[in-house]
Design an enzyme around this catalytic site. Structure first.
Site, short mmCIF file in Angstrom:
data_model
loop_
_atom_site.label_atom_id
_atom_site.label_comp_id
_atom_site.label_asym_id
_atom_site.label_seq_id
_atom_site.Cartn_x
_atom_site.Cartn_y
_atom_site.Cartn_z
N ASP A 1 0.51 -78.27 -56.02
CA ASP A 1 -0.79 -78.72 -55.47
C ASP A 1 -1.31 -79.98 -56.15
OD1 ASP A 1 -0.48 -76.17 -54.30
OD2 ASP A 1 -1.83 -75.24 -55.75
N GLU B 1 -3.63 -74.66 -44.87
CA GLU B 1 -4.36 -74.90 -46.11
C GLU B 1 -4.14 -76.35 -46.55
OE1 GLU B 1 -2.52 -71.88 -48.47
OE2 GLU B 1 -0.76 -73.10 -48.95
#
Length: 326
Positions: free
Chosen positions: A39, A208
């Site tokens: 991420d 997401e």
């Protein structure tokens, strides 16, 4: 014959006017630094590149965050434990997906914690520091967003500064994405002109990891889709005239390569100042790994066609060439 050698030297100089050894160019390599990190949020502060990733491990071990800085995308310095659950008293586990921004001489790190579900304490928090490497203090002492709104789990926040210097935050898991407007000091949310606090902006196939940037006056909205634990994790995008959409899916631009890596997604984008050079910073799972938590941070070139469409990204082991900011 005595003129041949000088002529050859002249031809060589013309073909390489810089006079530098082209083979001496340094590349970042992929992954760009050692360790299990996912991420990645990339940003430029002054003359330094920064990457703020998730420490990729079992949820109960995700209790801190590290950061990495570089002058040139090749040489990276690790800054350990810039924030952790000892500082954020309400966070117990699963500290995820930093979103970072600077404002008025302060540095802010937005994060998700606790993998929150309905009725639990957790969600999106805010850290603040006087320097990019922290240490970051818990700004609020509680989550900025705790509730499940429009079906969106409060995770994977991205902070976007619009052309009019309004700060928006895009966030959401579980297949739903919201946008909210941050107040002046990032301690709360301001309503939109219509009085709403949360606007859902979910495009088709969104899962997401939202991200937004502007190019040639257009808003490029990007996200991850597929399952993060599997090989089909990937990045798609849409283009709009407004930060609120509508966002109609254009297609996938980053996905697995059976010769390089799998599970490529949850990215951010770096634009080199005063150029049209863009890089995508993302995580992927090495081919030899089956552990869902073994993800590494990589960087590759991101390019556009003549109509402004993002071209499919080619994943590499080489990464990108050194790009000093000064």
């Amino acid at each position: 014959m005595r003129f041949i050698f000088p002529i050859l030297l002249l031809l060589a100089a013309c073909s390489n006017p810089s006079g530098k050894n082209e083979e001496s160019t340094e590349y970042s390599g992929n992954p760009v630094f050692d360790g299990w990190y996912a991420d990645p949020e990339a940003i430029i502060y002054g003359d330094t590149y920064w990457i703020y990733p998730t420490y990729s491990d079992e949820f109960d071990k995700q209790v801190f965050m590290d950061a990495f800085s570089s002058p040139d995308l090749v040489n990276w310095t690790k800054h350990e434990r810039i924030i952790d659950t000892a500082e954020v008293k309400w966070a117990k586990r699963a500290m995820w997906a930093p979103g970072v921004i600077s404002k008025s001489g302060k540095y802010y790190l937005f994060f998700a914690a606790n993998d929150v579900h309905e009725g639990e304490i957790g969600g999106i928090g805010v850290g603040v520091a006087d320097q990019p490497e922290g240490p970051f203090e818990d700004l609020l002492g509680e989550p900025l967003i705790n509730e499940i709104i429009n079906g969106a789990q409060p995770i994977d926040q991205y902070i976007f500064k619009d052309k009019d210097e309004t700060y928006y935050m895009y966030y959401g898991g579980w297949g739903h994405c919201n946008v909210v407007k941050l107040n002046e000091d990032f301690t709360g949310l301001d309503p939109f002109e219509d009085g709403e606090i949360y606007k859902e902006v979910t495009p088709d196939d969104y899962v997401e990891g939202p991200f937004m940037f502007i190019r040639d006056g257009k808003y490029y909205f990007m996200w991850s889709e597929g399952g993060w634990t599997g090989p089909d994790y990937r990045v798609a995008y849409a283009v709009s005239d407004s930060p609120f959409g509508p966002f109609e899916r254009e297609g996938v631009i980053l996905e697995q390569d059976d010769k390089i890596g799998r599970g490529a997604g949850h990215h951010s984008v770096l634009k080199i100042p005063e150029t049209d050079d863009f890089y995508i910073v993302y995580h992927r799972r090495p081919l030899e790994e089956s552990d869902r938590n073994h993800r590494v941070t990589c960087i590759d070139k991101m390019e556009f066609d003549q109509n402004g469409k993002i071209l499919p990204v080619t994943m590499t082991f080489e990464g990108v060439p050194a790009k000093p900011l000064k």
